[in-house]
Design an enzyme around this catalytic site. Sequence first.
Site, mmCIF file in Angstrom:
data_model
loop_
_atom_site.group_PDB
_atom_site.id
_atom_site.type_symbol
_atom_site.label_atom_id
_atom_site.label_comp_id
_atom_site.label_asym_id
_atom_site.label_seq_id
_atom_site.Cartn_x
_atom_site.Cartn_y
_atom_site.Cartn_z
ATOM 1 N N HIS A 68 8.682 6.199 3.387
ATOM 2 C CA HIS A 68 9.031 5.608 2.090
ATOM 3 C C HIS A 68 10.531 5.749 1.821
ATOM 4 O O HIS A 68 11.216 6.548 2.461
ATOM 5 C CB HIS A 68 8.251 6.275 0.958
ATOM 6 C CG HIS A 68 6.827 5.789 0.854
ATOM 7 N ND1 HIS A 68 5.806 6.348 1.590
ATOM 8 C CD2 HIS A 68 6.265 4.805 0.098
ATOM 9 C CE1 HIS A 68 4.669 5.717 1.298
ATOM 10 N NE2 HIS A 68 4.919 4.776 0.402
ATOM 11 N N LYS A 86 11.573 8.223 -3.549
ATOM 12 C CA LYS A 86 10.179 8.598 -3.848
ATOM 13 C C LYS A 86 10.092 10.073 -4.224
ATOM 14 O O LYS A 86 10.651 10.937 -3.566
ATOM 15 C CB LYS A 86 9.270 8.277 -2.658
ATOM 16 C CG LYS A 86 7.794 8.524 -2.981
ATOM 17 C CD LYS A 86 6.871 7.791 -2.020
ATOM 18 C CE LYS A 86 5.409 8.114 -2.265
ATOM 19 N NZ LYS A 86 4.956 7.770 -3.625
HETATM 20 N N1 LIG Z 1 -0.531 2.294 -6.401
HETATM 21 C C1 LIG Z 1 0.436 1.562 -5.840
HETATM 22 O O1 LIG Z 1 0.194 0.512 -5.222
HETATM 23 C C2 LIG Z 1 1.854 2.014 -5.956
HETATM 24 C C3 LIG Z 1 2.142 3.144 -6.627
HETATM 25 N N2 LIG Z 1 3.432 3.516 -6.821
HETATM 26 C C4 LIG Z 1 3.657 4.671 -7.649
HETATM 27 O O2 LIG Z 1 4.068 4.215 -8.932
HETATM 28 C C5 LIG Z 1 4.915 5.192 -9.517
HETATM 29 C C6 LIG Z 1 6.208 4.522 -9.978
HETATM 30 O O3 LIG Z 1 6.950 4.103 -8.867
HETATM 31 P P1 LIG Z 1 8.393 3.438 -9.050
HETATM 32 O O4 LIG Z 1 8.306 2.241 -9.921
HETATM 33 O O5 LIG Z 1 8.979 3.317 -7.696
HETATM 34 O O6 LIG Z 1 9.161 4.603 -9.856
HETATM 35 P P2 LIG Z 1 10.405 4.481 -10.835
HETATM 36 O O7 LIG Z 1 10.943 5.862 -10.975
HETATM 37 O O8 LIG Z 1 11.325 3.394 -10.416
HETATM 38 O O9 LIG Z 1 9.756 4.022 -12.237
HETATM 39 C C7 LIG Z 1 9.057 4.875 -13.097
HETATM 40 C C8 LIG Z 1 9.317 4.394 -14.524
HETATM 41 O O10 LIG Z 1 8.496 5.167 -15.410
HETATM 42 C C9 LIG Z 1 9.285 5.449 -16.538
HETATM 43 N N3 LIG Z 1 8.762 6.559 -17.322
HETATM 44 C C10 LIG Z 1 8.985 7.891 -17.165
HETATM 45 N N4 LIG Z 1 8.356 8.579 -18.134
HETATM 46 C C11 LIG Z 1 7.719 7.675 -18.915
HETATM 47 C C12 LIG Z 1 6.912 7.774 -20.078
HETATM 48 N N5 LIG Z 1 6.624 8.959 -20.638
HETATM 49 N N6 LIG Z 1 6.415 6.637 -20.619
HETATM 50 C C13 LIG Z 1 6.704 5.442 -20.085
HETATM 51 N N7 LIG Z 1 7.474 5.284 -18.985
HETATM 52 C C14 LIG Z 1 7.961 6.383 -18.399
HETATM 53 C C15 LIG Z 1 10.678 5.722 -15.961
HETATM 54 O O11 LIG Z 1 11.676 5.670 -16.967
HETATM 55 C C16 LIG Z 1 10.781 4.607 -14.952
HETATM 56 O O12 LIG Z 1 11.289 3.422 -15.536
HETATM 57 C C17 LIG Z 1 5.090 6.289 -8.475
HETATM 58 O O13 LIG Z 1 4.148 7.311 -8.729
HETATM 59 C C18 LIG Z 1 4.735 5.591 -7.179
HETATM 60 O O14 LIG Z 1 4.297 6.458 -6.182
HETATM 61 C C19 LIG Z 1 4.475 2.781 -6.338
HETATM 62 C C20 LIG Z 1 4.243 1.657 -5.634
HETATM 63 C C21 LIG Z 1 2.909 1.187 -5.357
HETATM 64 O O1 LIG Z 2 6.420 5.342 -4.324
HETATM 65 C C1 LIG Z 2 6.197 4.282 -3.688
HETATM 66 O O2 LIG Z 2 7.083 3.458 -3.467
HETATM 67 C C2 LIG Z 2 4.831 4.031 -3.228
HETATM 68 N N1 LIG Z 2 3.901 4.860 -3.582
HETATM 69 C C3 LIG Z 2 2.512 4.730 -3.345
HETATM 70 C C4 LIG Z 2 1.964 5.957 -2.652
HETATM 71 O O3 LIG Z 2 2.412 7.085 -2.934
HETATM 72 O O4 LIG Z 2 1.041 5.822 -1.851
HETATM 73 C C5 LIG Z 2 2.120 3.431 -2.732
HETATM 74 C C6 LIG Z 2 3.150 2.775 -1.874
HETATM 75 O O5 LIG Z 2 3.070 3.296 -0.592
HETATM 76 C C7 LIG Z 2 4.544 2.816 -2.454
#
Ligand SMILES: NC(=O)C1=CN([C@@H]2O[C@H](COP(=O)(O)OP(=O)(O)OC[C@H]3O[C@@H](n4cnc5c(N)ncnc54)[C@H](O)[C@@H]3O)[C@@H](O)[C@H]2O)C=CC1
Ligand SMILES: O=C(O)C1=N[C@H](C(=O)O)C[C@H](O)C1
Length: 268
Positions: free
Chosen positions: A158, A162
């Site tokens: 990643h 992350k």
């Molecule tokens: N299930 C899936 O398919 C995927 C899951 N993820 C997960 O999604 C999460 C976010 O990933 P990214 O967007 O890359 O992170 P990022 O750090 O770019 O975005 C997180 C956002 O949440 C906001 N935030 C923090 N505290 C908050 C609160 N109390 N209320 C509302 N917003 C708040 C931050 O200010 C930021 O804008 C991670 O846990 C990641 O692992 C990421 C990609 C795919």
């Molecule tokens: O943080 C990410 O970017 C991602 N997080 C998810 C995970 O922890 O599995 C999904 C995806 O791989 C991207």
Amino acid sequence: MSNQIQLAVHGAAGRMGRRVVALAAEDKDIQITAAIDHADNGLIGQDAGLVAGIAALDVLLSPDWPNYASVMIDFSLPVAVDGCVAKCVAAKMPLVIATTGLNDVQKEAIAAAAKLIPIVWAPSMSTAVNLTMKVAQQITETLKHVAGGVDIEIIERHHRFKADAPSGTALRFGELIAEKMDGDVKHVHGREGETGQRTRNEIGYHAVRVGDNPGEHTIVFGMMGERIEINVAASNRDCYASGAIAAAKFLQGKPAGLYSMFDVLGLS
Ligand SMILES: NC(=O)C1=CN([C@@H]2O[C@H](COP(=O)(O)OP(=O)(O)OC[C@H]3O[C@@H](n4cnc5c(N)ncnc54)[C@H](O)[C@@H]3O)[C@@H](O)[C@H]2O)C=CC1
Ligand SMILES: O=C(O)C1=N[C@H](C(=O)O)C[C@H](O)C1
């Protein structure tokens, strides 16, 4: 009144939140009604569309909860998930949880909340990843009694930003593979020093953090004399954003319950 799904996005200023906003804005069945982020985020007050790199939507990034939405999509941080779940329960709002790195207490809280509202919860919203999970289970089932045994290791890569490791997806691959193995499975995170020989019932996890990689998982099935590696890799974040939007649509009219992307994709 419009028949469009009224979508609220939690974590809307983040890497994933922006892609959800951008793709949902192109979807004729969806109207984005709220873009929530942390009060301390420097983008609060700006138009969510402009922040996402598209035309203005007349929806401002705000820490405030909407009066109403037909569904909430959450891509935020583990510390933000508890509040999001509680508010969705209070508002009887269906919820898609994509945030990873949750602890056991949070997972139990999600299961309890799913008795009251419909929730899709999955560490990967990607169709390719979920399909690969099924393939990994099938390979495990076929190889588990192979002569000489099979060693299974999960390598995830990643981007450098992350915050959690190993990825939620790698952990889920491990759980699903373990379901198909015989006996107790030991989950081993990295190796260093005098580890001794590998034991048969281990699943190894290795987390690589490099550049801007949007997510890649390789499952290695190593045998004596040959090996299989299955690799699933995102080229950008839209596979996750579009999966989350599909999950939001899936939840419309669904009774309370805990659903997975297998349910959304018809892979259950
Ligand atoms: N299930 C899936 O398919 C995927 C899951 N993820 C997960 O999604 C999460 C976010 O990933 P990214 O967007 O890359 O992170 P990022 O750090 O770019 O975005 C997180 C956002 O949440 C906001 N935030 C923090 N505290 C908050 C609160 N109390 N209320 C509302 N917003 C708040 C931050 O200010 C930021 O804008 C991670 O846990 C990641 O692992 C990421 C990609 C795919
Ligand atoms: O943080 C990410 O970017 C991602 N997080 C998810 C995970 O922890 O599995 C999904 C995806 O791989 C991207």
